[in-house]
Motif scaffolding. Structure first.
Motif, PDB file in Angstrom:
ATOM      1  N   LEU A 116       3.195  10.197  -7.535  1.00 54.10           N
ATOM      2  CA  LEU A 116       3.954  10.338  -8.699  1.00 54.10           C
ATOM      3  C   LEU A 116       3.125  10.594 -10.164  1.00 54.10           C
ATOM      4  CD1 LEU A 116       6.936  10.707 -10.111  1.00 54.10           C
ATOM      5  CD2 LEU A 116       6.618   8.230 -10.507  1.00 54.10           C
ATOM      6  N   TRP A 117       2.019   9.903 -10.092  1.00 53.10           N
ATOM      7  CA  TRP A 117       1.369   9.983 -11.472  1.00 53.10           C
ATOM      8  C   TRP A 117       0.083  10.803 -11.494  1.00 53.10           C
ATOM      9  CZ3 TRP A 117       4.087   8.975 -15.458  1.00 53.10           C
ATOM     10  CH2 TRP A 117       5.234   7.920 -15.446  1.00 53.10           C
ATOM     11  N   ILE A 118      -0.640  10.733 -10.477  1.00 51.01           N
ATOM     12  CA  ILE A 118      -1.827  11.347 -10.189  1.00 51.01           C
ATOM     13  C   ILE A 118      -1.583  13.032  -9.618  1.00 51.01           C
ATOM     14  CG2 ILE A 118      -4.113  11.527  -9.348  1.00 51.01           C
ATOM     15  CD1 ILE A 118      -3.602   9.149 -10.991  1.00 51.01           C
ATOM     16  N   TRP A 173      13.177  10.263   6.971  1.00 54.60           N
ATOM     17  CA  TRP A 173      14.809   9.765   6.786  1.00 54.60           C
ATOM     18  C   TRP A 173      14.271   8.369   6.657  1.00 54.60           C
ATOM     19  CZ3 TRP A 173      15.274   5.919  10.248  1.00 54.60           C
ATOM     20  CH2 TRP A 173      14.228   5.700  11.419  1.00 54.60           C
ATOM     21  N   LEU A 174      13.245   7.756   6.581  1.00 55.15           N
ATOM     22  CA  LEU A 174      13.051   6.408   6.167  1.00 55.15           C
ATOM     23  C   LEU A 174      13.228   6.097   4.763  1.00 55.15           C
ATOM     24  CD1 LEU A 174      10.063   5.306   8.514  1.00 55.15           C
ATOM     25  CD2 LEU A 174      12.219   4.355   8.831  1.00 55.15           C
ATOM     26  N   MET A 175      12.840   7.054   4.100  1.00 53.85           N
ATOM     27  CA  MET A 175      13.105   6.943   2.271  1.00 53.85           C
ATOM     28  C   MET A 175      14.384   7.291   2.145  1.00 53.85           C
ATOM     29  SD  MET A 175       9.798   6.456   1.523  1.00 53.85           S
ATOM     30  CE  MET A 175       9.130   5.292   2.904  1.00 53.85           C
ATOM     31  N   HIS A 176      15.334   7.675   3.012  1.00 57.09           N
ATOM     32  CA  HIS A 176      16.738   8.141   2.374  1.00 57.09           C
ATOM     33  C   HIS A 176      17.507   6.869   2.926  1.00 57.09           C
ATOM     34  CE1 HIS A 176      15.173  11.773   0.768  1.00 57.09           C
ATOM     35  NE2 HIS A 176      14.618  12.090   1.935  1.00 57.09           N
ATOM     36  N   SER A 177      16.976   5.962   3.639  1.00 52.15           N
ATOM     37  CA  SER A 177      17.686   4.868   3.880  1.00 52.15           C
ATOM     38  C   SER A 177      17.097   3.613   3.785  1.00 52.15           C
ATOM     39  CB  SER A 177      18.035   5.178   5.560  1.00 52.15           C
ATOM     40  OG  SER A 177      16.765   4.788   6.224  1.00 52.15           O
ATOM     41  N   GLU A 178      17.628   2.648   4.091  1.00 52.77           N
ATOM     42  CA  GLU A 178      16.956   1.315   3.560  1.00 52.77           C
ATOM     43  C   GLU A 178      16.506   0.538   4.925  1.00 52.77           C
ATOM     44  OE1 GLU A 178      16.392  -0.615   0.920  1.00 52.77           O
ATOM     45  OE2 GLU A 178      16.764   1.112  -0.054  1.00 52.77           O
ATOM     46  N   ARG A 198       9.657  13.264  -8.191  1.00 48.85           N
ATOM     47  CA  ARG A 198       9.938  11.855  -7.621  1.00 48.85           C
ATOM     48  C   ARG A 198      10.692  12.033  -6.318  1.00 48.85           C
ATOM     49  NH1 ARG A 198      12.233   7.628 -11.694  1.00 48.85           N
ATOM     50  NH2 ARG A 198      10.067   6.571 -11.382  1.00 48.85           N
ATOM     51  N   PRO A 199      11.476  12.916  -6.012  1.00 50.82           N
ATOM     52  CA  PRO A 199      12.193  12.695  -4.773  1.00 50.82           C
ATOM     53  C   PRO A 199      11.039  13.122  -3.667  1.00 50.82           C
ATOM     54  CG  PRO A 199      13.537  13.978  -6.165  1.00 50.82           C
ATOM     55  CD  PRO A 199      12.326  13.646  -6.832  1.00 50.82           C
ATOM     56  N   GLN A 200       9.902  13.878  -3.966  1.00 51.56           N
ATOM     57  CA  GLN A 200       8.997  14.150  -2.911  1.00 51.56           C
ATOM     58  C   GLN A 200       7.819  13.112  -2.802  1.00 51.56           C
ATOM     59  OE1 GLN A 200       7.314  17.983  -3.924  1.00 51.56           O
ATOM     60  NE2 GLN A 200       9.321  19.049  -3.610  1.00 51.56           N
ATOM     61  N   CYS A 201       8.017  12.068  -3.621  1.00 51.57           N
ATOM     62  CA  CYS A 201       6.890  10.889  -3.421  1.00 51.57           C
ATOM     63  C   CYS A 201       7.336   9.930  -2.298  1.00 51.57           C
ATOM     64  CB  CYS A 201       6.853  10.213  -4.867  1.00 51.57           C
ATOM     65  SG  CYS A 201       6.153  11.143  -6.083  1.00 51.57           S
ATOM     66  N   LEU A 202       7.056  10.356  -1.151  1.00 54.01           N
ATOM     67  CA  LEU A 202       7.722   9.679   0.000  1.00 54.01           C
ATOM     68  C   LEU A 202       6.762   8.642   0.612  1.00 54.01           C
ATOM     69  CD1 LEU A 202       9.334  12.519   1.850  1.00 54.01           C
ATOM     70  CD2 LEU A 202      10.496  10.962   0.420  1.00 54.01           C
ATOM     71  N   GLY A 203       5.228   8.547   0.168  1.00 54.86           N
ATOM     72  CA  GLY A 203       4.182   7.819   0.927  1.00 54.86           C
ATOM     73  C   GLY A 203       3.903   8.354   2.276  1.00 54.86           C
ATOM     74  N   LEU A 260       0.768  -1.206   0.252  1.00 55.61           N
ATOM     75  CA  LEU A 260      -0.017   0.086   0.009  1.00 55.61           C
ATOM     76  C   LEU A 260       0.852   1.103  -0.173  1.00 55.61           C
ATOM     77  CD1 LEU A 260      -2.870   1.212   0.217  1.00 55.61           C
ATOM     78  CD2 LEU A 260      -2.512   1.135   2.485  1.00 55.61           C
ATOM     79  N   GLU A 261       1.963   1.347   0.697  1.00 62.60           N
ATOM     80  CA  GLU A 261       2.836   2.398   0.728  1.00 62.60           C
ATOM     81  C   GLU A 261       3.419   2.554  -0.555  1.00 62.60           C
ATOM     82  OE1 GLU A 261       4.812   5.431   2.736  1.00 62.60           O
ATOM     83  OE2 GLU A 261       3.384   4.031   3.586  1.00 62.60           O
ATOM     84  N   HIS A 262       3.732   1.457  -1.478  1.00 63.26           N
ATOM     85  CA  HIS A 262       4.140   1.785  -2.854  1.00 63.26           C
ATOM     86  C   HIS A 262       3.002   2.237  -3.727  1.00 63.26           C
ATOM     87  CE1 HIS A 262       8.208   0.440  -2.343  1.00 63.26           C
ATOM     88  NE2 HIS A 262       7.829  -0.629  -1.618  1.00 63.26           N
ATOM     89  N   ILE A 263       1.755   1.712  -3.536  1.00 58.31           N
ATOM     90  CA  ILE A 263       0.654   2.318  -4.268  1.00 58.31           C
ATOM     91  C   ILE A 263       0.592   3.812  -3.986  1.00 58.31           C
ATOM     92  CG2 ILE A 263      -1.829   2.228  -4.608  1.00 58.31           C
ATOM     93  CD1 ILE A 263      -0.262  -0.275  -5.852  1.00 58.31           C
ATOM     94  N   ILE A 264       0.817   4.350  -2.722  1.00 61.90           N
ATOM     95  CA  ILE A 264       0.400   5.696  -2.374  1.00 61.90           C
ATOM     96  C   ILE A 264       1.778   6.339  -2.999  1.00 61.90           C
ATOM     97  CG2 ILE A 264       0.600   7.224  -0.665  1.00 61.90           C
ATOM     98  CD1 ILE A 264      -0.638   5.099   1.152  1.00 61.90           C
ATOM     99  N   GLN A 265       2.814   5.835  -3.224  1.00 64.13           N
ATOM    100  CA  GLN A 265       4.109   6.870  -3.944  1.00 64.13           C
ATOM    101  C   GLN A 265       3.794   6.700  -5.587  1.00 64.13           C
ATOM    102  OE1 GLN A 265       7.047   4.230  -2.470  1.00 64.13           O
ATOM    103  NE2 GLN A 265       8.025   5.691  -0.975  1.00 64.13           N
TER     104      GLN A 265
END
Length: 81
Positions: A50-52, A70-75, A57-62, A41-46
């Motif tokens: 992005l598309w809607i 910081w979660l999106m800039h690390s693994e 792209r760097p602001q599509c953080l979910g 679901l987090e990926h669907i929100i991203q």
């Protein structure tokens, strides 16, 4: 002697895995299913961002990335999954 108050205190890794494959199988699979579904679901929100919403792209953080960027800039988020 098994500790009756806290049974997890005496568990080794092998016995924990054994319990996950026997007594705790259904609960473990339910937790795994929910974590996987929420991750998807987090990926669907991203994708929606992005598309809607046409965010860069760097602001599509979910959802989690909007709260904890910081979660999106690390693994750590994917390692936790």
């Amino acid at each position: 002697m098994v500790n009756q108050i806290n049974p997890l205190k005496n568990l080794s890794i092998a016995s924990f895995v054994y319990l996950l494959n026997t007594r705790w199988y259904k609960q473990g699979m339910n937790i795994f299913m929910w974590v996987t579904a929420l991750h998807f679901l987090e990926h669907i929100i991203q994708v929606y961002q992005l598309w809607i919403l046409h965010l860069p792209r760097p602001q599509c953080l979910g959802l989690l990335g909007s709260i904890y960027p910081w979660l999106m800039h690390s693994e750590y988020l994917h390692y936790g999954h």
